[in-house]
Design a protein around this motif. Structure first.
Motif, PDB file in Angstrom:
ATOM      1  N   GLN A  99       2.957  -6.912   8.439  1.00  0.00           N
ATOM      2  CA  GLN A  99       1.664  -5.699   7.844  1.00  0.00           C
ATOM      3  C   GLN A  99       2.148  -5.976   6.655  1.00  0.00           C
ATOM      4  O   GLN A  99       1.632  -7.005   5.814  1.00  0.00           O
ATOM      5  N   CYS A 100       1.956  -4.838   6.182  1.00  0.00           N
ATOM      6  CA  CYS A 100       1.817  -3.835   4.701  1.00  0.00           C
ATOM      7  C   CYS A 100       2.913  -4.775   4.360  1.00  0.00           C
ATOM      8  O   CYS A 100       3.481  -5.525   2.797  1.00  0.00           O
ATOM      9  N   CYS A 103       8.231  -1.915   4.925  1.00  0.00           N
ATOM     10  CA  CYS A 103       9.366  -2.159   5.625  1.00  0.00           C
ATOM     11  C   CYS A 103      10.224  -3.405   5.966  1.00  0.00           C
ATOM     12  O   CYS A 103      11.563  -3.391   6.181  1.00  0.00           O
ATOM     13  N   CYS A 135       8.427   1.606  10.513  1.00  0.00           N
ATOM     14  CA  CYS A 135       7.291   0.982  10.327  1.00  0.00           C
ATOM     15  C   CYS A 135       6.348   1.662  10.879  1.00  0.00           C
ATOM     16  O   CYS A 135       5.665   1.963  11.657  1.00  0.00           O
ATOM     17  N   ARG A 136       5.088   1.634   9.683  1.00  0.00           N
ATOM     18  CA  ARG A 136       4.254   2.770   9.852  1.00  0.00           C
ATOM     19  C   ARG A 136       2.270   1.413  10.906  1.00  0.00           C
ATOM     20  O   ARG A 136       1.415   1.865  10.559  1.00  0.00           O
ATOM     21  N   CYS A 137       3.270  -0.098  10.458  1.00  0.00           N
ATOM     22  CA  CYS A 137       1.820  -0.127  11.258  1.00  0.00           C
ATOM     23  C   CYS A 137       2.374  -0.955  12.030  1.00  0.00           C
ATOM     24  O   CYS A 137       0.898  -1.667  13.173  1.00  0.00           O
TER      25      CYS A 137
HETATM   26  S1  FES Z   1       5.057  -3.441   8.074  1.00  0.00           S
HETATM   27 FE1  FES Z   1       3.513  -2.324   6.529  1.00  0.00          FE
HETATM   28  S2  FES Z   1       5.472  -0.561   7.293  1.00  0.00           S
HETATM   29 FE2  FES Z   1       6.081  -2.128   8.257  1.00  0.00          FE
END
Ligand code: FES
Ligand code: FES
Length: 158
Positions: A99-100, A103, A135-137
């Protein structure tokens, strides 16, 4: 104090002068411009800075550059490129495991380290191998599925 260090990085030999206290992460990012390894916590807790050192995943924020003298380093820049992605990179895209992306380099290099030692891991073994990578996403499910899928593809071609 300055030291001359030599490493093989992504297949190329690099010799540089570094300060004794410079971390491997800062050396890679700031001295060599290899910004794929990310600085998250800078205290060994998040895995965003993982690179392979002689084939094993290490948190590069927790190592001094001088400790890697004489070693082989692989960073995400040495894995694949946009026209020829590594199977793990392809699987991450296929499973929407990015996502972002913060990580992602650490996740992929940890996965590569796992699959080099265990070409047919169970889901639990993948989760254990990636336990130090936060991973925060994504919620992790897609990441684990991507690694299992990549492992199957890599076994087929080997
Ligand atoms: S994809 Fe955003 S922290 Fe893992
Ligand atoms: S930045 Fe190295 S473990 Fe978080």
């Amino acid at each position: 104090m300055r030291h001359s260090i030599t490493m093989e990085i992504n297949g190329f030999s690099e010799t540089k002068e570094v300060d004794s206290h410079r971390s491997l992460l800062d050396f890679l990012r700031d001295d060599l411009g290899l910004t794929g390894a990310k600085e998250g916590c800078n205290e060994g807790e998040c895995g965003a800075c993982v690179v392979l050192l002689d084939g094993k995943p290490v948190n590069s924020c927790m190592m001094l550059a001088v400790e890697a003298d004489g070693c082989e380093i692989k960073t995400i820049e040495g894995l694949g490129h946009k026209d020829k992605l590594h199977p793990i990179q392809r699987a991450f895209l296929k499973h929407s495991a990015v996502q972002c992306g913060f990580c992602t380099p650490g996740m992929i290099l940890c996965s590569l380290g796992l699959l080099a030692e265990n070409s047919d891991p169970t889901e639990e073994e993948v989760r254990i191998a990636l336990a130090g990578n936060l991973c925060r996403c994504t919620g992790y499910k897609q990441i684990v599925e991507a690694v299992l899928d990549a492992a199957a593809e890599m076994r087929e071609v080997s």
